[in-house]
Design a protein around this motif. Structure first.
Motif, mmCIF file in Angstrom:
data_model
loop_
_atom_site.group_PDB
_atom_site.id
_atom_site.type_symbol
_atom_site.label_atom_id
_atom_site.label_comp_id
_atom_site.label_asym_id
_atom_site.label_seq_id
_atom_site.Cartn_x
_atom_site.Cartn_y
_atom_site.Cartn_z
ATOM 1 N N ARG A 1 -36.533 34.371 15.536
ATOM 2 C CA ARG A 1 -35.931 35.830 15.032
ATOM 3 C C ARG A 1 -35.052 36.452 16.194
ATOM 4 O O ARG A 1 -35.435 36.406 17.102
ATOM 5 C CB ARG A 1 -36.832 36.818 14.819
ATOM 6 N N TYR B 1 -33.463 40.495 17.619
ATOM 7 C CA TYR B 1 -34.230 41.413 17.611
ATOM 8 C C TYR B 1 -32.793 42.488 18.519
ATOM 9 O O TYR B 1 -32.431 42.750 18.937
ATOM 10 C CB TYR B 1 -35.631 41.703 17.995
ATOM 11 N N CYS C 1 -35.493 49.544 17.070
ATOM 12 C CA CYS C 1 -35.020 48.185 16.742
ATOM 13 C C CYS C 1 -35.580 47.955 15.388
ATOM 14 O O CYS C 1 -36.068 48.569 14.528
ATOM 15 C CB CYS C 1 -36.313 47.826 17.584
ATOM 16 N N SER D 1 -35.033 43.520 13.239
ATOM 17 C CA SER D 1 -35.480 42.492 12.938
ATOM 18 C C SER D 1 -35.021 41.582 11.853
ATOM 19 O O SER D 1 -34.393 42.109 10.874
ATOM 20 C CB SER D 1 -37.255 42.020 13.390
ATOM 21 N N TRP E 1 -31.198 43.322 7.955
ATOM 22 C CA TRP E 1 -31.916 43.658 9.160
ATOM 23 C C TRP E 1 -33.600 44.747 8.275
ATOM 24 O O TRP E 1 -33.242 45.977 7.462
ATOM 25 C CB TRP E 1 -31.614 44.372 10.043
ATOM 26 N N GLU F 1 -37.753 48.113 12.385
ATOM 27 C CA GLU F 1 -38.995 47.763 12.921
ATOM 28 C C GLU F 1 -39.700 49.143 13.942
ATOM 29 O O GLU F 1 -39.967 48.949 13.719
ATOM 30 C CB GLU F 1 -39.108 47.050 14.223
ATOM 31 N N THR G 1 -41.170 44.231 19.217
ATOM 32 C CA THR G 1 -40.946 45.697 18.928
ATOM 33 C C THR G 1 -41.206 46.594 19.279
ATOM 34 O O THR G 1 -41.207 47.330 18.839
ATOM 35 C CB THR G 1 -40.986 45.403 17.755
#
Length: 384
Positions: free
Chosen positions: A52, A54, A75, A77, A84, A87, A149
């Protein structure tokens, strides 16, 4: 009833937009997250971890205050780089009046996160300016988390290289020249003095200035903080400790008196490539590029990597990061920001494929493109 129905329709429209899967990059356009909201991650960097991606960037708000840190580092992900998931805030600013270096109203810029395999920690570095001090603090700061995260716990800030001379610094340069204080800026004599440590000597004891920055982890696991220093005149590369949370004291200069900022770095076929911008405030300018066989230099300056219309302004943007695409050899994405300082939250993002002509990095504008371009390197980066 009409107002309620209208609100419901708008909510449904927003939800529908949020659910639509993107299949390509559209540089400069609004980029919605999974909630249909334009990404709020400026001056960003990307971490790839366990399948993944970030994305970490400055969370901006509307109006002039948005250029200072009012919220923190946001943030997101993704598994495909197009879509996206929000997060939340990975690093939250401290309350006003707390006395923290990262209290609300400080300046937090260009956050970059790397994973340390030895400690199992996620380490975030960023450029920090202390509240109420403009850009005079010129520090680089670190925060740490057990999860990609966050939340990230703020550790401390640094002026790197305190008490340490750069690599290869000549003995005769350690003492100031008799007339250097009176040299006129930008003259050949002044440029020579900068190369021979005019500002390095000035900041030897408190540590060197550290503004626009990035972090790079090499193939051997060693990590480096590359930042604009010496009043933004010279880039510095400084080795991080094994836990990535401090400095070893080993550092060097890049392009003394070259007036570079916004560094972005990648490695290809054993060589290091650096893209920077000039220093024109919020206004965009022509990018610069460099190549070296060693992270420590010497660095050879190359031309502007951008080509075609608007190359002289890097397509109205400024570099922030070079992202290696997972699973694809020598596939890199150039990431840049279109700053809107009067209303920072409206800032846009320019992501373009980075190609090479020999040692020269190249950028070509595309209104729409997808990752398939890296499977067809000779063809234009256009998606249907």
């Amino acid at each position: 009833m009409k107002k309620t129905l209208l609100g419901l329709l708008l909510t449904l429209a927003s939800a529908t937009q949020a659910q639509q899967k993107l299949t390509a990059f559209e540089p400069g356009k609004v980029w919605p997250d999974d909630k249909g909201t334009h990404l709020n991650a400026h001056g960003a960097g990307v971490l790839y971890d366990k399948g993944r991606y970030y994305l970490f960037g400055e969370h901006k708000i509307a109006g002039p205050r948005g250029n200072s840190a009012q919220v923190g580092v946001h943030c997101y992900s993704s598994t495909d780089l197009y879509n996206w998931k929000d997060e939340g805030i990975a690093l939250t600013v401290a309350p006003e009046g707390s006395g923290s270096e990262i209290e609300k109203g400080s300046v937090i810029e260009r956050p970059k996160v790397v994973f340390n395999k030895k400690t199992g920690k996620y380490v975030m570095w960023f450029h920090l300016e202390l509240k109420g001090k403009g850009y005079s603090a010129a520090r680089t700061a670190v925060a740490v988390s057990d999860k990609a995260t966050g939340p990230y716990a703020y550790m401390r800030s640094y002026r790197p290289g305190a008490g340490q001379w750069p690599l290869g610094f000549k003995e005769e340069w350690k003492q100031p020249a008799p007339n250097e204080a009176n040299l006129k800026w930008w003259t050949p004599e002044w440029r020579k003095a900068v190369t021979e440590g005019l500002f390095v000597r000035r900041d030897l004891q408190p540590g060197q200035m550290a503004r626009d920055m990035t972090v790079f982890v090499d193939d051997d696991g060693k990590a480096y903080n590359i930042h604009s220093s010496e009043e933004n005149l010279t880039l510095h590369v400084a080795e991080l400790t094994d836990d990535y949370q401090g400095f070893t004291g080993r550092w060097n200069t890049i392009a003394p008196a070259g007036h570079n900022e916004a560094p972005a770095l990648c490695k290809r076929n054993g060589k290091y490539y650096l893209i920077t911008s000039g220093c024109t405030g919020w206004a965009p300018n022509a990018a610069r590029s460099f190549v070296s066989s060693s992270i420590w230099g010497p660095w050879q300056q190359l031309g502007n990597p951008a080509t075609g219309p608007d190359a002289d302004s890097t397509y109205h943007s400024q570099s922030t990061y070079i992202l290696p695409v997972a699973g694809k050899k020598n596939a890199f994405i150039f990431m840049a920001d279109r700053w809107t300082p009067k209303n920072p939250i409206e800032g846009g993002y320019i992501w373009l494929p980075l190609s090479f002509e020999g040692d020269q990095p190249r950028l070509q504008w595309a209104d729409r493109w997808n990752l398939g371009v890296f499977d067809q390197p000779k063809k234009a980066a256009v998606a249907q």
